[in-house]
Design a protein around this motif. Sequence first.
Motif, PDB file in Angstrom:
ATOM      1  N   GLY A  15       1.058  -1.034  -0.423  1.00  0.00           N
ATOM      2  CA  GLY A  15      -0.374   0.075  -0.137  1.00  0.00           C
ATOM      3  C   GLY A  15       1.112   1.616  -0.096  1.00  0.00           C
ATOM      4  N   SER A  16       0.283   2.465  -0.124  1.00  0.00           N
ATOM      5  CA  SER A  16       0.756   3.791  -0.212  1.00  0.00           C
ATOM      6  C   SER A  16       1.047   4.005   1.035  1.00  0.00           C
ATOM      7  CB  SER A  16       0.361   4.824  -1.995  1.00  0.00           C
ATOM      8  OG  SER A  16       0.733   6.087  -1.049  1.00  0.00           O
ATOM      9  N   ASP A  17       2.001   5.472   1.423  1.00  0.00           N
ATOM     10  CA  ASP A  17       1.681   6.116   2.588  1.00  0.00           C
ATOM     11  C   ASP A  17       1.868   7.430   2.355  1.00  0.00           C
ATOM     12  OD1 ASP A  17       2.149   7.413   4.562  1.00  0.00           O
ATOM     13  OD2 ASP A  17       3.725   5.758   5.482  1.00  0.00           O
ATOM     14  N   ALA A  22       6.158   5.454   5.425  1.00  0.00           N
ATOM     15  CA  ALA A  22       6.287   3.354   4.990  1.00  0.00           C
ATOM     16  C   ALA A  22       5.862   2.996   4.477  1.00  0.00           C
ATOM     17  CB  ALA A  22       4.974   2.777   6.590  1.00  0.00           C
ATOM     18  N   GLY A  23       5.261   1.578   3.842  1.00  0.00           N
ATOM     19  CA  GLY A  23       4.110   1.092   2.884  1.00  0.00           C
ATOM     20  C   GLY A  23       5.569   0.863   1.744  1.00  0.00           C
ATOM     21  N   THR A  46      -3.292   4.718   1.422  1.00  0.00           N
ATOM     22  CA  THR A  46      -3.778   5.030   2.227  1.00  0.00           C
ATOM     23  C   THR A  46      -3.360   7.368   2.252  1.00  0.00           C
ATOM     24  OG1 THR A  46      -1.538   4.735   3.672  1.00  0.00           O
ATOM     25  CG2 THR A  46      -2.935   3.399   3.535  1.00  0.00           C
ATOM     26  N   GLN A  48      -2.659   9.314   5.258  1.00  0.00           N
ATOM     27  CA  GLN A  48      -1.775   8.628   6.131  1.00  0.00           C
ATOM     28  C   GLN A  48      -0.931  10.384   6.370  1.00  0.00           C
ATOM     29  OE1 GLN A  48       0.379   5.520   7.584  1.00  0.00           O
ATOM     30  NE2 GLN A  48      -0.002   5.280   5.763  1.00  0.00           N
ATOM     31  N   MET A  84       0.953  -4.348   3.104  1.00  0.00           N
ATOM     32  CA  MET A  84      -0.678  -3.671   3.837  1.00  0.00           C
ATOM     33  C   MET A  84      -1.166  -4.459   1.921  1.00  0.00           C
ATOM     34  SD  MET A  84      -2.163  -0.260   3.053  1.00  0.00           S
ATOM     35  CE  MET A  84      -4.376  -0.772   3.479  1.00  0.00           C
ATOM     36  N   VAL A 116       2.106  -7.530   7.101  1.00  0.00           N
ATOM     37  CA  VAL A 116       1.473  -6.670   7.798  1.00  0.00           C
ATOM     38  C   VAL A 116      -0.094  -6.224   8.574  1.00  0.00           C
ATOM     39  CG1 VAL A 116       1.272  -3.641   7.125  1.00  0.00           C
ATOM     40  CG2 VAL A 116       3.029  -5.192   6.959  1.00  0.00           C
ATOM     41  N   SER A 119      -0.949  -0.002  12.105  1.00  0.00           N
ATOM     42  CA  SER A 119       0.349   0.599  11.549  1.00  0.00           C
ATOM     43  C   SER A 119       0.343   1.080  12.909  1.00  0.00           C
ATOM     44  CB  SER A 119      -0.116   2.326  10.623  1.00  0.00           C
ATOM     45  OG  SER A 119      -1.008   2.606  12.255  1.00  0.00           O
ATOM     46  N   LEU A 125      -4.947  -2.249   9.309  1.00  0.00           N
ATOM     47  CA  LEU A 125      -4.185  -2.232   7.300  1.00  0.00           C
ATOM     48  C   LEU A 125      -4.956  -3.045   6.448  1.00  0.00           C
ATOM     49  CD1 LEU A 125      -1.036  -0.796   7.949  1.00  0.00           C
ATOM     50  CD2 LEU A 125      -2.507   0.634   7.264  1.00  0.00           C
ATOM     51  N   HIS A 218       8.685   4.068  12.018  1.00  0.00           N
ATOM     52  CA  HIS A 218       7.472   4.110  11.250  1.00  0.00           C
ATOM     53  C   HIS A 218       8.443   3.467   9.656  1.00  0.00           C
ATOM     54  CE1 HIS A 218       4.047   4.990   9.022  1.00  0.00           C
ATOM     55  NE2 HIS A 218       4.714   5.571   8.276  1.00  0.00           N
ATOM     56  N   GLY A 219       7.724   2.354   9.585  1.00  0.00           N
ATOM     57  CA  GLY A 219       8.146   2.036   8.487  1.00  0.00           C
ATOM     58  C   GLY A 219       9.529   0.705   8.544  1.00  0.00           C
ATOM     59  N   ASP A 222       8.938  -2.986   6.870  1.00  0.00           N
ATOM     60  CA  ASP A 222       8.574  -2.599   5.481  1.00  0.00           C
ATOM     61  C   ASP A 222      10.039  -2.798   4.970  1.00  0.00           C
ATOM     62  OD1 ASP A 222       5.967  -0.762   5.011  1.00  0.00           O
ATOM     63  OD2 ASP A 222       7.089  -0.748   7.066  1.00  0.00           O
TER      64      ASP A 222
END
Length: 281
Positions: A15-17, A22-23, A46, A48, A84, A116, A119, A125, A218-219, A222
């Motif tokens: 998924g895109s953050d 992240a993501g 997302t 976010q 995600m 995942v 978050s 997610l 964060h991330g 990933d």
Amino acid sequence: MTQNATPPRVLTIAGSDSGGGAGLQADLRTFFACGVHGMTAVTAVTVQNSLGVTGVSVIPPEVVAAQIETVADDIGVLAAKTGMLATAEIIAAVAKACDRVHIGRDGRIPFVVDPVAASMHGDPLLRDDAMSALRTELFPRATLVTPNLDEVRLLIGHDVRTHADAREAAKALHALGPQWALVKGGHMHDDPECVDVLYDGETFLELPATRIDTIHTHGGGDTMASSIASALARGMAVPDAVRFGKWFVTNAVKHAYPLGSGVGPVSAFWRLPDDGAFSLS
Ligand code: PXL
């Protein structure tokens, strides 16, 4: 005509953050820092920032499958990873598409499944009914699964508090079908060594790394799964690829930076020269 060599190619199904921490944004930065060409099958967008997720728009499953197949058919995939996956329908479409293009343990293209679920702020997610699809459809296809301790609890109900618990959890995860199971210890906050446990059905490998005192992680998951997938695409065996991933993410956490007014991301920049980036020579 100049003809450069094509680098190894790695696919993230993620998924895109919008905050870029992240993501798939973290995955692409990691791929770049590892010297591989990154490709994306986007599963969800997302909405976010550093404070959390306020919206999710899910991509139709057939579009996710088409992204996987179209890059595999033309560009080729030397390793793939998931992030995600959002819904059970997307998981089913990913499993089918991966079978068609030989991603996964029987198809022999290394496949890292990072399960995942939420978050770090606790925003979901993955829909609740999708955890069992992850277990039954993707785990048996995985070369390696990489849950953190929260995901271990959701997947198999184990509450991991000690290294012995982590070994038991790795066994139970391995029984679900992946070639290798990695139980990540980063969330065992009283363990100063953040030990990760890797298991292939026979041997346990315990990987320690000094815990770094920061809230900006964060991330991190990933980044670890992406660096492992990059190493696998370069032909490393799984234990060496996991050692590389642990080293890569530990350095990324060391270089994590604040962003916005919430939680900042780990940083793949640690591998880039930090001076002269804008000079022309
Ligand atoms: O870090 C897990 C993760 C994966 N993918 C997306 C995310 C997050 C965490 O926030 O937003 C899109």
